[in-house]
Write a protein that holds these residues in place. Sequence first.
Motif, PDB file in Angstrom:
ATOM      1  N   GLN A  42      37.069  27.102  55.669  1.00 55.15           N
ATOM      2  CA  GLN A  42      37.895  28.305  55.740  1.00 55.15           C
ATOM      3  C   GLN A  42      37.379  29.387  54.792  1.00 55.15           C
ATOM      4  OE1 GLN A  42      40.456  29.237  57.790  1.00 55.15           O
ATOM      5  NE2 GLN A  42      40.249  31.188  56.775  1.00 55.15           N
ATOM      6  N   SER A  54      38.353  27.612  61.268  1.00 49.87           N
ATOM      7  CA  SER A  54      39.345  26.539  61.333  1.00 49.87           C
ATOM      8  C   SER A  54      38.732  25.378  62.102  1.00 49.87           C
ATOM      9  CB  SER A  54      40.605  27.011  62.053  1.00 49.87           C
ATOM     10  OG  SER A  54      41.211  28.041  61.318  1.00 49.87           O
ATOM     11  N   THR A  71      38.220  21.198  54.996  1.00 44.83           N
ATOM     12  CA  THR A  71      38.905  22.295  55.679  1.00 44.83           C
ATOM     13  C   THR A  71      38.905  23.555  54.823  1.00 44.83           C
ATOM     14  OG1 THR A  71      40.294  20.718  56.866  1.00 44.83           O
ATOM     15  CG2 THR A  71      41.093  22.986  56.742  1.00 44.83           C
ATOM     16  N   THR A  72      39.139  23.403  53.537  1.00 47.08           N
ATOM     17  CA  THR A  72      39.159  24.539  52.618  1.00 47.08           C
ATOM     18  C   THR A  72      37.781  25.185  52.499  1.00 47.08           C
ATOM     19  OG1 THR A  72      40.969  23.565  51.361  1.00 47.08           O
ATOM     20  CG2 THR A  72      39.664  25.250  50.242  1.00 47.08           C
ATOM     21  N   ASN A  84      35.129  31.155  57.146  1.00 41.63           N
ATOM     22  CA  ASN A  84      36.299  31.697  57.835  1.00 41.63           C
ATOM     23  C   ASN A  84      36.516  30.984  59.173  1.00 41.63           C
ATOM     24  OD1 ASN A  84      38.554  33.318  57.980  1.00 41.63           O
ATOM     25  ND2 ASN A  84      37.479  34.948  59.073  1.00 41.63           N
TER      26      ASN A  84
END
Length: 170
Positions: free
Chosen positions: A76, A82, A72-73, A80
């Motif tokens: 992101q 989700s 997820t990081t 950019n």
Amino acid sequence: MNFTRKELIQTDATMNQMRNSIHILASLMEKNGISDLKDRLRRMGKNIARTYLQYWKPTDRVQISNLKDVITTIYQKVLNSSISVEINNAENIVRIQDYSCSLCKYHYEDVEIAGCEILLGLLSEYINLLNKESNESEPIFLEPYEVIDSRAYGNKSCIQVFKYKIGKGD
């Protein structure tokens, strides 16, 4: 104005140029009979991961317990985006669903490849390199498997699938 790679990684940039470049490249390669387009895009992703990792690390080690958070990081920070991440421990599968994949925003009639094939190479290489550098006793290693759905194919989301193994890498 000239920027270093380290400075560029710290900026927010749109993915329009990357997405358009992938489409143009894929279209040109298909017209010229290049048959290993998926492999080439995945290699591109691996090369991007190797470069990016020199300037930013989301963590020092990746285990099954923090895999979702690390993925997820990375999505992101790098894209950019989700996402939702599902881990199937019975089949050693990681499934990522992205409703706003920046590499597959549009359905192109003239290309039969998803831009997010690049992400299969990028994410697996990122995770694998992080764990090769760590002294983790139970590291996790990802292997690109397939893009099941893609916005580039006209689907509502992109779904990327990886296989994983726990233990010593190659």
